[in-house]
Write an enzyme that holds these catalytic residues in place. Structure first.
Site, mmCIF file in Angstrom:
data_model
loop_
_atom_site.group_PDB
_atom_site.id
_atom_site.type_symbol
_atom_site.label_atom_id
_atom_site.label_comp_id
_atom_site.label_asym_id
_atom_site.label_seq_id
_atom_site.Cartn_x
_atom_site.Cartn_y
_atom_site.Cartn_z
ATOM 1 N N SER A 8 -2.288 4.874 -0.541
ATOM 2 C CA SER A 8 -1.006 3.761 -1.109
ATOM 3 C C SER A 8 -0.595 4.631 -1.626
ATOM 4 C CB SER A 8 -2.099 2.322 -1.597
ATOM 5 O OG SER A 8 -2.421 1.809 -0.082
ATOM 6 N N LYS A 22 3.369 -2.893 -8.873
ATOM 7 C CA LYS A 22 2.972 -3.465 -7.675
ATOM 8 C C LYS A 22 2.867 -4.877 -8.028
ATOM 9 C CE LYS A 22 -0.121 -2.004 -4.072
ATOM 10 N NZ LYS A 22 -1.077 -0.905 -3.569
ATOM 11 N N SER A 41 0.118 1.058 0.764
ATOM 12 C CA SER A 41 0.310 -0.111 0.631
ATOM 13 C C SER A 41 1.347 -0.318 -0.574
ATOM 14 C CB SER A 41 -0.675 -0.796 0.433
ATOM 15 O OG SER A 41 -2.183 -0.923 -0.585
HETATM 16 N N1 GLN Z 1 -3.805 2.169 4.496
HETATM 17 C C1 GLN Z 1 -4.877 1.738 3.353
HETATM 18 C C2 GLN Z 1 -5.686 0.492 3.980
HETATM 19 O O1 GLN Z 1 -5.397 -0.168 5.186
HETATM 20 C C3 GLN Z 1 -4.986 2.801 2.200
HETATM 21 C C4 GLN Z 1 -4.553 1.121 1.779
HETATM 22 C C5 GLN Z 1 -4.673 1.145 0.034
HETATM 23 O O2 GLN Z 1 -4.979 2.455 -0.474
HETATM 24 N N2 GLN Z 1 -4.664 0.206 -0.585
HETATM 25 O O3 GLN Z 1 -6.474 -0.041 3.722
#
Ligand code: GLN
Length: 447
Positions: A152, A53, A128
Protein backbone atom coordinates in the site's frame (compact mmCIF):
# COMPACT_ATOMS: atom_id res chain seq x y z
CA UNK A 1 0.91 29.37 1.52
CA UNK A 2 2.29 27.59 -1.51
CA UNK A 3 0.78 24.37 -0.27
CA UNK A 4 -2.66 25.89 0.24
CA UNK A 5 -2.52 27.61 -3.13
CA UNK A 6 -1.71 24.30 -4.79
CA UNK A 7 -4.50 22.54 -2.91
CA UNK A 8 -6.97 25.24 -3.98
CA UNK A 9 -5.87 24.67 -7.55
CA UNK A 10 -5.90 20.87 -7.64
CA UNK A 11 -8.02 19.39 -4.86
CA UNK A 12 -11.36 19.58 -6.68
CA UNK A 13 -10.03 17.19 -9.30
CA UNK A 14 -7.68 15.05 -7.11
CA UNK A 15 -9.65 14.70 -3.86
CA UNK A 16 -6.71 13.51 -1.78
CA UNK A 17 -7.71 14.93 1.61
CA UNK A 18 -10.46 13.71 3.94
CA UNK A 19 -9.76 16.37 6.56
CA UNK A 20 -7.96 19.68 6.30
CA UNK A 21 -7.35 21.77 9.39
CA UNK A 22 -6.05 25.12 8.29
CA UNK A 23 -6.35 26.89 11.66
CA UNK A 24 -4.26 24.36 13.51
CA UNK A 25 -1.68 24.25 10.75
CA UNK A 26 -1.35 28.01 10.61
CA UNK A 27 -0.91 28.24 14.37
CA UNK A 28 1.83 25.61 14.27
CA UNK A 29 3.51 27.29 11.30
CA UNK A 30 3.52 30.60 13.09
CA UNK A 31 5.19 29.08 16.14
CA UNK A 32 7.93 27.61 13.92
CA UNK A 33 8.35 30.92 12.10
CA UNK A 34 9.04 32.60 15.40
CA UNK A 35 11.55 29.95 16.39
CA UNK A 36 13.19 30.20 13.01
CA UNK A 37 13.52 33.96 13.38
CA UNK A 38 15.31 33.39 16.68
CA UNK A 39 17.65 30.88 14.99
CA UNK A 40 16.22 28.03 17.05
CA UNK A 41 14.68 25.90 14.30
CA UNK A 42 17.53 23.63 13.28
CA UNK A 43 15.50 20.68 12.03
CA UNK A 44 15.46 20.08 8.31
CA UNK A 45 11.74 19.34 8.41
CA UNK A 46 10.81 22.48 10.37
CA UNK A 47 7.81 24.23 8.87
CA UNK A 48 7.17 21.71 6.08
CA UNK A 49 3.46 21.16 5.42
CA UNK A 50 2.69 17.45 5.26
CA UNK A 51 -0.23 15.05 4.98
CA UNK A 52 -0.80 11.85 6.93
CA UNK A 53 -2.76 8.77 5.88
CA UNK A 54 -6.04 8.62 7.74
CA UNK A 55 -5.30 5.37 9.57
CA UNK A 56 -2.51 7.01 11.59
CA UNK A 57 -3.90 8.68 14.68
CA UNK A 58 -3.29 12.39 15.18
CA UNK A 59 -4.05 14.12 18.45
CA UNK A 60 -7.12 16.33 18.08
CA UNK A 61 -7.35 15.70 14.33
CA UNK A 62 -10.13 13.46 13.01
CA UNK A 63 -8.93 9.99 11.98
CA UNK A 64 -11.50 8.01 9.99
CA UNK A 65 -9.60 5.16 8.26
CA UNK A 66 -11.89 6.22 5.37
CA UNK A 67 -14.65 4.30 7.16
CA UNK A 68 -18.15 5.39 8.15
CA UNK A 69 -17.42 3.61 11.41
CA UNK A 70 -14.94 6.27 12.48
CA UNK A 71 -16.66 9.23 10.86
CA UNK A 72 -16.50 11.27 14.05
CA UNK A 73 -13.44 9.76 15.72
CA UNK A 74 -11.06 12.40 17.06
CA UNK A 75 -8.07 10.74 18.77
CA UNK A 76 -6.84 12.02 22.11
CA UNK A 77 -3.22 11.07 21.49
CA UNK A 78 -0.58 11.09 18.77
CA UNK A 79 0.83 8.04 17.03
CA UNK A 80 4.58 7.76 17.56
CA UNK A 81 5.24 8.81 13.97
CA UNK A 82 3.07 11.91 14.13
CA UNK A 83 4.66 12.83 17.47
CA UNK A 84 8.15 12.42 15.99
CA UNK A 85 7.32 14.47 12.92
CA UNK A 86 5.76 17.14 15.08
CA UNK A 87 8.92 17.28 17.18
CA UNK A 88 10.97 17.58 13.99
CA UNK A 89 8.84 20.58 13.04
CA UNK A 90 6.74 19.16 10.22
CA UNK A 91 3.22 20.58 10.16
CA UNK A 92 0.35 18.21 9.49
CA UNK A 93 -2.13 20.11 7.35
CA UNK A 94 -4.58 17.25 7.00
CA UNK A 95 -5.44 13.58 6.68
CA UNK A 96 -5.31 11.68 3.44
CA UNK A 97 -7.79 9.39 1.75
CA UNK A 98 -7.27 5.63 1.57
CA UNK A 99 -9.13 2.38 1.05
CA UNK A 100 -11.27 1.69 4.10
CA UNK A 101 -9.05 0.29 6.88
CA UNK A 102 -6.28 0.02 4.24
CA UNK A 103 -8.04 -2.84 2.48
CA UNK A 104 -7.69 -2.29 -1.23
CA UNK A 105 -5.42 -1.10 -3.97
CA UNK A 106 -7.28 1.68 -5.75
CA UNK A 107 -8.90 4.02 -3.18
CA UNK A 108 -12.28 2.94 -4.53
CA UNK A 109 -12.95 1.29 -1.15
CA UNK A 110 -12.99 4.63 0.66
CA UNK A 111 -16.39 5.30 2.18
CA UNK A 112 -16.07 8.98 1.26
CA UNK A 113 -14.45 9.67 -2.11
CA UNK A 114 -12.25 8.20 -4.81
CA UNK A 115 -8.94 10.00 -5.07
CA UNK A 116 -7.80 10.54 -8.67
CA UNK A 117 -4.42 9.92 -10.22
CA UNK A 118 -2.83 13.32 -11.04
CA UNK A 119 -1.36 11.89 -14.28
CA UNK A 120 -4.83 11.02 -15.57
CA UNK A 121 -7.84 11.79 -13.42
CA UNK A 122 -9.84 8.94 -14.99
CA UNK A 123 -7.42 6.52 -13.39
CA UNK A 124 -6.90 5.29 -9.84
CA UNK A 125 -3.97 6.57 -7.78
CA UNK A 126 -3.45 3.04 -6.42
CA UNK A 127 -3.91 2.13 -2.81
CA UNK A 128 -4.45 1.79 -0.13
CA UNK A 129 -2.30 4.92 0.47
CA UNK A 130 -3.77 6.53 -2.67
CA UNK A 131 -4.44 9.93 -1.08
CA UNK A 132 -0.87 10.01 0.28
CA UNK A 133 0.59 9.28 -3.18
CA UNK A 134 -1.71 11.57 -5.16
CA UNK A 135 -1.14 14.50 -2.82
CA UNK A 136 2.63 14.30 -3.23
CA UNK A 137 2.38 13.71 -7.01
CA UNK A 138 0.05 16.71 -7.36
CA UNK A 139 2.65 18.83 -5.51
CA UNK A 140 0.21 19.66 -2.71
CA UNK A 141 2.69 18.59 -0.03
CA UNK A 142 6.41 17.74 -0.22
CA UNK A 143 5.88 14.42 1.53
CA UNK A 144 3.28 12.29 3.25
CA UNK A 145 3.08 9.18 5.38
CA UNK A 146 1.40 5.97 4.29
CA UNK A 147 1.13 2.43 5.55
CA UNK A 148 2.02 -0.76 3.72
CA UNK A 149 0.60 -4.17 4.61
CA UNK A 150 0.88 -5.85 1.23
CA UNK A 151 2.03 -3.03 -1.03
CA UNK A 152 0.00 0.00 0.00
CA UNK A 153 2.92 2.45 -0.05
CA UNK A 154 4.82 1.02 -3.01
CA UNK A 155 1.98 0.37 -5.45
CA UNK A 156 0.40 3.87 -5.24
CA UNK A 157 3.90 5.41 -5.41
CA UNK A 158 4.42 3.42 -8.60
CA UNK A 159 1.08 4.48 -10.14
CA UNK A 160 1.64 8.14 -9.25
CA UNK A 161 5.30 8.39 -10.29
CA UNK A 162 6.80 9.16 -6.89
CA UNK A 163 9.03 7.44 -4.31
CA UNK A 164 7.48 5.14 -1.68
CA UNK A 165 9.45 3.29 0.97
CA UNK A 166 8.26 0.35 3.05
CA UNK A 167 10.79 -0.09 5.85
CA UNK A 168 11.72 -3.42 7.42
CA UNK A 169 8.94 -4.74 9.67
CA UNK A 170 9.70 -3.31 13.12
CA UNK A 171 11.85 -0.41 11.88
CA UNK A 172 9.13 2.22 12.36
CA UNK A 173 6.80 2.17 15.36
CA UNK A 174 3.21 1.09 14.71
CA UNK A 175 1.97 2.75 17.88
CA UNK A 176 -1.09 4.72 16.81
CA UNK A 177 -1.45 3.01 13.45
CA UNK A 178 -4.95 1.54 13.33
CA UNK A 179 -4.16 -2.17 12.94
CA UNK A 180 -5.15 -4.02 9.78
CA UNK A 181 -2.78 -7.03 9.84
CA UNK A 182 -0.41 -6.48 12.73
CA UNK A 183 2.28 -8.89 11.57
CA UNK A 184 2.57 -7.06 8.24
CA UNK A 185 1.65 -3.38 8.79
CA UNK A 186 4.48 -0.89 8.47
CA UNK A 187 4.49 2.92 8.16
CA UNK A 188 6.70 4.69 5.65
CA UNK A 189 7.24 7.89 3.63
CA UNK A 190 5.93 8.88 0.19
CA UNK A 191 8.18 11.53 -1.29
CA UNK A 192 9.30 13.19 -4.52
CA UNK A 193 12.91 12.00 -4.27
CA UNK A 194 14.95 9.25 -2.62
CA UNK A 195 16.86 11.89 -0.69
CA UNK A 196 13.60 13.15 0.80
CA UNK A 197 12.69 9.57 1.75
CA UNK A 198 16.01 9.25 3.58
CA UNK A 199 15.30 12.38 5.61
CA UNK A 200 11.76 11.40 6.52
CA UNK A 201 12.79 7.86 7.46
CA UNK A 202 15.49 9.34 9.68
CA UNK A 203 12.82 11.30 11.54
CA UNK A 204 10.42 8.38 12.10
CA UNK A 205 12.66 5.28 12.45
CA UNK A 206 13.82 3.68 15.66
CA UNK A 207 12.89 1.61 18.66
CA UNK A 208 9.71 2.53 20.53
CA UNK A 209 8.70 0.88 23.76
CA UNK A 210 5.04 1.63 22.93
CA UNK A 211 5.13 -0.98 20.13
CA UNK A 212 6.05 -4.48 21.28
CA UNK A 213 7.08 -5.45 17.74
CA UNK A 214 9.34 -2.43 17.33
CA UNK A 215 12.90 -3.60 16.73
CA UNK A 216 15.79 -2.42 18.84
CA UNK A 217 18.21 -2.17 15.92
CA UNK A 218 20.54 0.77 15.47
CA UNK A 219 19.40 3.49 13.06
CA UNK A 220 22.23 4.69 10.85
CA UNK A 221 22.41 8.02 9.03
CA UNK A 222 20.34 7.53 5.91
CA UNK A 223 21.10 10.81 4.11
CA UNK A 224 24.84 10.23 4.42
CA UNK A 225 24.48 6.78 2.81
CA UNK A 226 23.51 8.43 -0.49
CA UNK A 227 26.96 8.47 -2.09
CA UNK A 228 25.90 7.61 -5.63
CA UNK A 229 28.44 4.80 -5.73
CA UNK A 230 27.04 1.40 -6.70
CA UNK A 231 30.18 -0.03 -8.28
CA UNK A 232 30.24 -3.77 -7.65
CA UNK A 233 26.64 -3.88 -6.41
CA UNK A 234 25.20 -7.36 -6.98
CA UNK A 235 21.59 -7.25 -8.16
CA UNK A 236 19.30 -10.28 -8.29
CA UNK A 237 16.28 -10.18 -10.61
CA UNK A 238 13.64 -12.71 -9.50
CA UNK A 239 12.45 -14.39 -12.70
CA UNK A 240 8.99 -15.02 -11.22
CA UNK A 241 8.56 -11.21 -10.99
CA UNK A 242 9.07 -10.77 -14.71
CA UNK A 243 6.62 -13.49 -15.77
CA UNK A 244 3.50 -13.64 -17.89
CA UNK A 245 1.23 -11.36 -15.87
CA UNK A 246 3.63 -8.44 -16.14
CA UNK A 247 2.78 -5.98 -18.91
CA UNK A 248 5.51 -5.95 -21.62
CA UNK A 249 5.73 -2.15 -21.46
CA UNK A 250 6.53 -2.42 -17.74
CA UNK A 251 9.13 -5.14 -18.38
CA UNK A 252 10.80 -2.99 -21.01
CA UNK A 253 11.23 -0.13 -18.51
CA UNK A 254 12.72 -2.49 -15.94
CA UNK A 255 15.24 -3.78 -18.51
CA UNK A 256 16.21 -0.16 -19.25
CA UNK A 257 16.76 0.43 -15.53
CA UNK A 258 19.04 -2.61 -15.39
CA UNK A 259 21.11 -1.08 -18.20
CA UNK A 260 21.48 2.09 -16.13
CA UNK A 261 22.73 0.04 -13.18
CA UNK A 262 25.18 -1.78 -15.46
CA UNK A 263 26.52 1.54 -16.69
CA UNK A 264 27.06 2.55 -13.05
CA UNK A 265 29.20 -0.53 -12.44
CA UNK A 266 26.63 -2.89 -10.91
CA UNK A 267 26.11 -6.46 -12.09
CA UNK A 268 22.89 -8.44 -12.29
CA UNK A 269 21.69 -12.01 -12.64
CA UNK A 270 18.39 -13.80 -12.73
CA UNK A 271 17.42 -15.54 -9.50
CA UNK A 272 14.52 -17.86 -8.73
CA UNK A 273 12.06 -17.30 -5.88
CA UNK A 274 10.12 -20.55 -6.26
CA UNK A 275 7.32 -19.91 -3.76
CA UNK A 276 6.20 -16.59 -5.27
CA UNK A 277 3.09 -18.08 -6.84
CA UNK A 278 1.61 -18.93 -3.42
CA UNK A 279 2.16 -15.49 -1.89
CA UNK A 280 -1.15 -13.84 -2.81
CA UNK A 281 -3.23 -16.75 -1.51
CA UNK A 282 -1.25 -16.95 1.74
CA UNK A 283 -1.41 -13.18 2.22
CA UNK A 284 -5.18 -12.92 1.80
CA UNK A 285 -5.70 -15.69 4.36
CA UNK A 286 -3.25 -14.24 6.89
CA UNK A 287 -4.09 -10.57 6.44
CA UNK A 288 -7.84 -11.29 6.59
CA UNK A 289 -7.42 -13.51 9.66
CA UNK A 290 -5.55 -10.79 11.50
CA UNK A 291 -8.03 -8.17 10.31
CA UNK A 292 -11.01 -10.18 11.55
CA UNK A 293 -9.43 -10.20 14.99
CA UNK A 294 -8.21 -6.57 14.96
CA UNK A 295 -11.55 -5.21 13.80
CA UNK A 296 -13.46 -6.92 16.61
CA UNK A 297 -12.89 -3.76 18.68
CA UNK A 298 -15.30 -1.85 16.44
CA UNK A 299 -18.45 -2.93 18.19
CA UNK A 300 -20.46 0.27 18.43
CA UNK A 301 -19.58 0.62 22.11
CA UNK A 302 -15.95 1.66 22.30
CA UNK A 303 -15.28 3.55 19.07
CA UNK A 304 -17.11 5.39 16.37
CA UNK A 305 -20.69 5.11 15.26
CA UNK A 306 -23.36 3.45 17.32
CA UNK A 307 -26.50 2.17 15.62
CA UNK A 308 -29.65 3.85 16.85
CA UNK A 309 -32.41 2.06 18.78
CA UNK A 310 -31.00 -1.48 18.95
CA UNK A 311 -33.20 -4.18 20.48
CA UNK A 312 -30.44 -5.55 22.71
CA UNK A 313 -26.65 -5.72 23.01
CA UNK A 314 -26.15 -8.28 20.25
CA UNK A 315 -28.37 -6.26 17.97
CA UNK A 316 -26.25 -3.18 18.76
CA UNK A 317 -23.11 -5.01 17.58
CA UNK A 318 -24.78 -6.39 14.48
CA UNK A 319 -26.41 -3.13 13.44
CA UNK A 320 -23.36 -0.97 14.15
CA UNK A 321 -21.07 -3.28 12.19
CA UNK A 322 -23.55 -3.73 9.34
CA UNK A 323 -23.93 0.03 8.96
CA UNK A 324 -20.36 1.06 9.76
CA UNK A 325 -18.28 -1.29 7.57
CA UNK A 326 -18.12 -1.29 3.78
CA UNK A 327 -18.35 -4.33 1.53
CA UNK A 328 -14.64 -5.14 1.22
CA UNK A 329 -14.09 -4.89 4.98
CA UNK A 330 -16.99 -7.25 5.57
CA UNK A 331 -15.61 -9.66 2.97
CA UNK A 332 -12.26 -9.78 4.77
CA UNK A 333 -13.81 -10.20 8.22
CA UNK A 334 -15.84 -13.15 6.94
CA UNK A 335 -12.89 -14.72 5.13
CA UNK A 336 -10.62 -14.28 8.15
CA UNK A 337 -13.16 -15.58 10.63
CA UNK A 338 -13.68 -18.62 8.43
CA UNK A 339 -9.93 -19.31 8.10
CA UNK A 340 -9.48 -19.08 11.87
CA UNK A 341 -12.47 -21.18 12.88
CA UNK A 342 -11.93 -24.59 14.41
CA UNK A 343 -11.97 -27.29 11.79
CA UNK A 344 -10.54 -24.94 9.15
CA UNK A 345 -7.65 -23.43 11.12
CA UNK A 346 -5.13 -26.16 10.19
CA UNK A 347 -6.18 -26.28 6.56
CA UNK A 348 -6.08 -22.52 5.97
CA UNK A 349 -4.47 -20.35 8.63
CA UNK A 350 -1.74 -22.76 9.67
CA UNK A 351 -1.01 -23.78 6.10
CA UNK A 352 -0.71 -20.11 5.09
CA UNK A 353 1.76 -19.54 7.96
CA UNK A 354 3.90 -22.39 6.64
CA UNK A 355 3.82 -20.93 3.15
CA UNK A 356 4.89 -17.61 4.65
CA UNK A 357 7.96 -19.31 6.13
CA UNK A 358 8.85 -20.79 2.74
CA UNK A 359 8.54 -17.37 1.11
CA UNK A 360 10.74 -15.84 3.81
CA UNK A 361 13.34 -18.53 3.05
CA UNK A 362 13.27 -17.61 -0.65
CA UNK A 363 14.26 -14.09 0.40
CA UNK A 364 16.90 -15.25 2.90
CA UNK A 365 18.46 -17.35 0.21
CA UNK A 366 18.37 -14.70 -2.56
CA UNK A 367 19.55 -11.89 -0.26
CA UNK A 368 22.49 -14.00 0.88
CA UNK A 369 23.75 -14.01 -2.71
CA UNK A 370 22.79 -10.51 -3.84
CA UNK A 371 22.94 -7.05 -2.25
CA UNK A 372 19.52 -6.10 -3.52
CA UNK A 373 16.70 -7.60 -5.58
CA UNK A 374 15.15 -5.65 -8.44
CA UNK A 375 11.68 -6.03 -9.96
CA UNK A 376 8.70 -4.05 -11.13
CA UNK A 377 6.55 -2.68 -8.29
CA UNK A 378 3.30 -3.58 -10.01
CA UNK A 379 2.47 -5.66 -13.09
CA UNK A 380 0.78 -2.73 -14.86
CA UNK A 381 0.48 1.04 -14.79
CA UNK A 382 -2.53 2.74 -13.14
CA UNK A 383 -5.84 1.30 -14.32
CA UNK A 384 -9.11 3.12 -14.96
CA UNK A 385 -11.52 3.96 -12.15
CA UNK A 386 -14.28 1.35 -12.09
CA UNK A 387 -12.36 -1.13 -14.24
CA UNK A 388 -11.68 -3.73 -11.53
CA UNK A 389 -14.07 -2.74 -8.80
CA UNK A 390 -16.43 -5.69 -9.37
CA UNK A 391 -13.65 -8.25 -9.49
CA UNK A 392 -11.88 -8.56 -6.13
CA UNK A 393 -9.65 -11.42 -7.31
CA UNK A 394 -8.32 -9.36 -10.21
CA UNK A 395 -7.78 -6.48 -7.78
CA UNK A 396 -5.85 -8.77 -5.41
CA UNK A 397 -3.48 -9.80 -8.21
CA UNK A 398 -2.23 -6.22 -8.60
CA UNK A 399 -0.18 -6.79 -5.45
CA UNK A 400 1.51 -9.97 -6.59
CA UNK A 401 4.93 -8.26 -6.73
CA UNK A 402 4.70 -6.41 -3.42
CA UNK A 403 3.00 -9.00 -1.20
CA UNK A 404 5.90 -11.51 -0.98
CA UNK A 405 8.15 -8.72 0.34
CA UNK A 406 5.60 -7.91 3.05
CA UNK A 407 5.30 -11.56 4.06
CA UNK A 408 9.10 -11.72 4.39
CA UNK A 409 9.19 -8.44 6.36
CA UNK A 410 12.12 -7.05 4.36
CA UNK A 411 12.43 -3.40 3.24
CA UNK A 412 11.58 -2.25 -0.30
CA UNK A 413 11.29 1.00 -2.19
CA UNK A 414 9.43 1.99 -5.33
CA UNK A 415 11.04 4.66 -7.48
CA UNK A 416 9.87 6.11 -10.81
CA UNK A 417 11.57 4.57 -13.87
CA UNK A 418 9.96 6.40 -16.74
CA UNK A 419 6.62 6.42 -18.50
CA UNK A 420 4.78 3.81 -20.52
CA UNK A 421 1.99 5.22 -22.69
CA UNK A 422 2.18 8.42 -20.66
CA UNK A 423 1.78 6.71 -17.28
CA UNK A 424 4.47 6.20 -14.61
CA UNK A 425 6.17 2.84 -14.11
CA UNK A 426 7.61 1.93 -10.72
CA UNK A 427 10.90 0.15 -10.15
CA UNK A 428 11.00 -1.89 -6.95
CA UNK A 429 14.25 -2.45 -5.09
CA UNK A 430 14.22 -4.95 -2.21
CA UNK A 431 16.87 -4.91 0.50
CA UNK A 432 18.25 -6.91 3.39
CA UNK A 433 16.43 -6.66 6.73
CA UNK A 434 17.22 -3.36 8.47
CA UNK A 435 19.54 -2.28 5.66
CA UNK A 436 17.43 0.69 4.60
CA UNK A 437 20.71 2.59 4.15
CA UNK A 438 21.88 0.16 1.44
CA UNK A 439 18.46 0.22 -0.20
CA UNK A 440 18.26 4.02 -0.29
CA UNK A 441 21.82 4.22 -1.59
CA UNK A 442 21.04 1.89 -4.49
CA UNK A 443 17.81 3.75 -5.28
CA UNK A 444 19.48 7.16 -5.11
CA UNK A 445 22.28 6.15 -7.51
CA UNK A 446 19.66 5.32 -10.17
CA UNK A 447 17.66 8.46 -9.59
N1 GLN B 1 -4.01 -4.16 -1.65
C1 GLN B 1 -3.63 -5.01 -0.56
C2 GLN B 1 -4.86 -5.37 0.25
O1 GLN B 1 -5.91 -5.02 -0.16
C3 GLN B 1 -2.60 -4.33 0.30
C4 GLN B 1 -3.18 -3.33 1.19
C5 GLN B 1 -2.17 -2.70 2.11
O2 GLN B 1 -0.95 -2.84 1.93
N2 GLN B 1 -2.67 -2.04 3.13
O3 GLN B 1 -4.80 -5.99 1.26
Amino acid sequence: EASYARIAETEASIQAFLTLDEDRARTAAKAWDEQYAKGEADSLLAGLPIGIKDNIVTDGLRTTCASRFLENFVPVYDSSVSRKLKEAGAITIGKLNMDEFAMGGSNENSAYQTTRNPWDTNRVPGGSSGGSAASVAALQVPFSLGSDTGGSIRQPASYCGIVGLKPTYGRVSRYGLVAFASSLDQIGPLTRTVEDAAHVLQAIAGYDQMDSTSANVEVSSYPSALTGDVKGLRIGVPKEYMGEGVDPVVKAKIMEALKVYESLGATWEEVSMPHTEYAVAAYYLLASSEASSNLARFDGVRYGVRASSPDNLLDLYVKSRSEGFGQEVKRRIMLGTYALSSGYYDAFYLKAQKVRTLIKRDFDEALSRYDILLAPTAPTTAFKIGEQVDNPLQMYMNDILTIPVSLAGVPAISIPCGLADGLPVGLQLIGKPFDEAGLLKAAHAYE
